[in-house]
Enzyme design. Structure first.
Site, PDB file in Angstrom:
ATOM      1  CG  HIS A   1       0.767 -26.103  10.969  1.00 13.83           C
ATOM      2  ND1 HIS A   1       0.850 -25.788   9.644  1.00 13.83           N
ATOM      3  CD2 HIS A   1       0.915 -24.931  11.635  1.00 13.83           C
ATOM      4  CE1 HIS A   1       1.043 -24.477   9.513  1.00 13.83           C
ATOM      5  NE2 HIS A   1       1.083 -23.938  10.708  1.00 13.83           N
TER       6      HIS A   1
ATOM      7  CE  LYS B   1       8.794 -24.173  17.152  1.00 15.47           C
ATOM      8  NZ  LYS B   1       7.520 -23.835  16.616  1.00 15.47           N
TER       9      LYS B   1
ATOM     10  NE  ARG C   1      -4.277  -1.318   2.006  1.00 11.14           N
ATOM     11  CZ  ARG C   1      -4.389  -2.167   3.020  1.00 11.14           C
ATOM     12  NH1 ARG C   1      -3.545  -2.129   4.022  1.00 11.14           N
ATOM     13  NH2 ARG C   1      -5.375  -3.042   3.025  1.00 11.14           N
TER      14      ARG C   1
ATOM     15  CG  ASP D   1       0.272 -26.699   6.476  1.00  5.54           C
ATOM     16  OD1 ASP D   1       1.378 -26.724   7.062  1.00  5.54           O
ATOM     17  OD2 ASP D   1      -0.787 -27.000   7.035  1.00  5.54           O
ATOM     18  CG  HIS D   2       5.298 -23.206   7.867  1.00  2.00           C
ATOM     19  ND1 HIS D   2       4.191 -22.802   8.550  1.00  2.00           N
ATOM     20  CD2 HIS D   2       6.218 -23.510   8.797  1.00  2.00           C
ATOM     21  CE1 HIS D   2       4.438 -22.855   9.846  1.00  2.00           C
ATOM     22  NE2 HIS D   2       5.663 -23.285  10.029  1.00  2.00           N
TER      23      HIS D   2
ATOM     24  CE  LYS E   1       7.774 -26.850  10.574  1.00  3.00           C
ATOM     25  NZ  LYS E   1       8.665 -25.931  11.236  1.00  3.00           N
TER      26      LYS E   1
ATOM     27  CE  LYS F   1       0.569 -19.837  19.360  1.00  2.92           C
ATOM     28  NZ  LYS F   1       1.651 -19.772  18.368  1.00  2.92           N
TER      29      LYS F   1
ATOM     30  CG  ASP G   1      -2.229 -20.391  14.988  1.00  2.00           C
ATOM     31  OD1 ASP G   1      -2.074 -19.693  13.967  1.00  2.00           O
ATOM     32  OD2 ASP G   1      -1.327 -20.590  15.830  1.00  2.00           O
TER      33      ASP G   1
HETATM   34  C1  BG6 Z   1       1.999 -20.824  12.271  1.00  2.00           C
HETATM   35  C2  BG6 Z   1       1.082 -20.365  13.374  1.00  2.00           C
HETATM   36  O1  BG6 Z   1       1.260 -21.284  11.165  1.00  2.00           O
HETATM   37  O2  BG6 Z   1       2.828 -21.870  12.739  1.00  2.00           O
HETATM   38  C3  BG6 Z   1       1.881 -19.930  14.578  1.00  2.00           C
HETATM   39  O3  BG6 Z   1       0.277 -19.305  12.915  1.00  2.00           O
HETATM   40  C4  BG6 Z   1       2.836 -21.018  15.009  1.00  2.00           C
HETATM   41  O4  BG6 Z   1       1.043 -19.570  15.669  1.00  2.00           O
HETATM   42  C5  BG6 Z   1       3.661 -21.501  13.822  1.00  2.00           C
HETATM   43  O5  BG6 Z   1       3.690 -20.487  16.001  1.00  2.00           O
HETATM   44  C6  BG6 Z   1       4.494 -22.699  14.189  1.00  2.00           C
HETATM   45  O6  BG6 Z   1       5.379 -22.984  13.144  1.00  2.00           O
HETATM   46  P1  BG6 Z   1       6.808 -23.598  13.432  1.00  2.00           P
HETATM   47  O7  BG6 Z   1       7.395 -23.846  12.095  1.00  2.00           O
HETATM   48  O8  BG6 Z   1       7.564 -22.592  14.240  1.00  2.00           O
HETATM   49  O9  BG6 Z   1       6.573 -24.853  14.222  1.00  2.00           O
END
Ligand code: BG6
Length: 515
Positions: free
Chosen positions: A272, A377, A73, A209-210, A214, A372, A267
């Site tokens: 995921h 992690k 923008r 979807d990332h 992986k 969360k 989320d």
């Molecule tokens: C995202 C979520 O799609 O994935 C986040 O919106 C989350 O809330 C994240 O923290 C987790 O991804 P990764 O790759 O860090 O496990």
């Protein structure tokens, strides 16, 4: 221009200094193309996308004519935009080691178009910049449009691209990449897919979807179908249950506004976690290609027993974190986070039991959990086998576990019982461990992999329209049931493994893995 030639010329200028990385690279480079990023000044673009594209480019994988047109923008000159991108690359933790001189060369591949996303003039601007880079840089007439914007803009931008003719594949290909969330429930997902299909054919659409990008997630399929020893055991006769955990230590990090609307089901679970589930539970595909794999993924989603709202309390547990301690520091509760209502009933933790009604899995529960502000992690998929039928040895009736460590310490381990040294036949659990670092190479960012796949036209790692819809169908009942405020929230302290009800869900004879 032949792509190989283009790649070679680029790598003459930018020799690849990491031979291990070189070994992991694709043999094929995409045809010359331009990446158009809508929302290029946003957080995702700066933190993840631009570093990923830069990494691919610096490794010589994108060809000489490759260019980026950023759209936002703000009004900005090309030079201001270049300065912004270089600053993002210098400061992002995701950027590969920057080779001397490469930033300046990369800057030459960048152009900017400013304007409102609902103004036709913005798309005219994009079209003329595309024409410009095509002729000045030999970018080719292929383009990928990446929507790195809030989902509320997806339809506007898709329509804008359609009306301006930018989506038409005349003498090159045109593709659209959209980021999750794809809708916020079944109805909106159906509406979004409909809307997108007014402009794009399904083969042009790449939903990111990332997690699928992986390396270790892809390894679930590789290990299952690239070996003989696992698959014969991969069924109700041998598997007792499966656990999938995606735990996060982070809280809201300024995303409270978004999270209040989303919650953990939208989320993490709908996308995921269900993706991980599908890869573990699906049948072998007839071939390793996009449609064959996605057909199987859809089939297994369809086999999951429906969860109507009236039954949600039997199979799903919701949680929300209150104040607590993490890594020795006090942390606030969810309701005290910025942009979060003081009486919010948004769930930050979910545990769910999926029952799969097919021949392979009937009677084998799949337990999925995510939250969360958990103690660490860690993402893991664990296949827990049945106990041996007879206890011949003291201590020998443990369940074998095959665990895929998705992150961190990426790898795969197998837990089994072994005789302890000594004259007595006493067994103890031991672990055989494969670690990815044995390959001696750093893992590629999921975004690099997925962006390159989209440019190559390989949709294997992108959820298909029907997959997304079935995933929404599956979580709809939970979302509906959880619309009602829950007076018992918050119900776990930050820094703990979620509410006690999650332990009750998994049952008296099973335990969540200590991760
Ligand atoms: C995202 C979520 O799609 O994935 C986040 O919106 C989350 O809330 C994240 O923290 C987790 O991804 P990764 O790759 O860090 O496990």
């Amino acid at each position: 221009m032949p792509t190989d030639e283009a790649t070679m010329r680029l790598s003459d200028v930018l020799p690849v200094t990491n031979p291990l990385r070189e070994g992991m690279k694709r043999k094929r480079a995409p045809e010359p193309c331009t990446l158009v990023i809508f929302g290029v000044t946003g957080d995702l673009a700066k933190r993840k996308l631009l570093p990923a594209v830069f990494g691919l480019w610096q490794d010589g994988q994108l060809g000489a004519g490759f260019s980026i047109v950023g759209v936002g923008r703000a009004s900005m000159t090309d030079d201001e935009f270049r300065a912004l991108v270089l600053e993002a690359l210098r400061t992002s933790k995701e950027t590969d080691e920057i080779q001397e001189g490469s930033l300046e060369l990369f800057a030459a591949a960048l152009a900017y178009v400013g304007g409102d996303f609902d103004a036709p003039g913005t798309y005219d601007g994009v079209r003329s910049r595309l024409a410009e880079v095509e002729s000045s840089r030999g970018a080719g007439r292929n383009a990928v449009f990446y929507l790195s914007t809030p989902p509320s803009l997806f339809e506007t931008i898709s329509t804008g691209l359609g009306e301006s003719g930018l989506s038409r594949e005349e003498d090159g290909w045109r593709r659209l990449i959209i980021e999750k969330p794809f809708g916020r429930d079944l109805q909106s997902a159906l509406a979004l897919n409909d809307h997108i299909h007014r402009v794009w054919e399904e083969h042009q659409v790449y939903r990111i979807d990332h997690y699928l990008g992986k390396e270790t997630v892809q390894n679930v399929l590789a290990i299952r179908f690239g070996n003989l020893i696992f698959e014969p055991l991969w069924n109700r006769s041998y598997v007792e249950h499966v656990q999938i955990t995606a735990a996060e230590d982070l809280g809201m990090e300024g995303r409270g506004g978004y999270y209040e609307e989303a919650g953990v089901v939208r989320d993490m679970l709908q996308n995921h976690l269900l993706q991980l589930f599908q890869l573990v539970a699906m049948e072998p595909p007839v071939a390793f290609d996009a449609d064959a794999i996605r057909d199987e993924k859809v089939k297994v989603l369809r086999s999951v027993r429906a969860i109507p709202a009236s039954r949600a309390h039997e199979v799903a547990v919701r949680g929300q974190y209150g104040p607590g301690a993490l890594y020795g520091e006090r942390v606030r509760g969810y309701r005290e986070e910025e942009k979060v209502a003081p009486d919010s009933s948004t769930a930050t933790f979910v545990a769910v039991k999926l029952e799969v009604d097919n021949w392979r899995w009937k009677g084998v529960p799949f337990f999925l959990r995510s939250g969360k502000r958990l103690p660490k992690k860690v993402t893991e998929v664990a296949v827990v086998f049945r106990r041996p039928p007879l206890g011949l040895f003291p201590g020998g009736l443990e369940r074998n576990v095959l665990a895929f460590r998705i992150q961190p310490d990426e790898g795969v381990s197998l837990k089994f019982s072994s005789k302890t040294p000594g004259q007595e036949n006493v067994l103890r659990e031991v672990v055989m461990d494969f670690r990815y670092d044995a390959f001696g190479a750093e893992l590629e960012s999921p975004y690099s992999r997925l962006l390159l796949d989209a440019m190559l036209g390989d949709a294997t790692l992108f959820p298909r329209e029907d997959e997304v819809e079935h995933a929404w169908r599956l979580v709809s009942g939970i979302l509906e049931a959880w619309q009602k405020p829950d007076a018992a929230l918050p119900n776990y302290a930050a820094g703990t493994w979620g509410p006690d009800a999650a332990d009750e869900l998994i049952g008296p004879d099973r335990r969540w893995r200590h991760l």
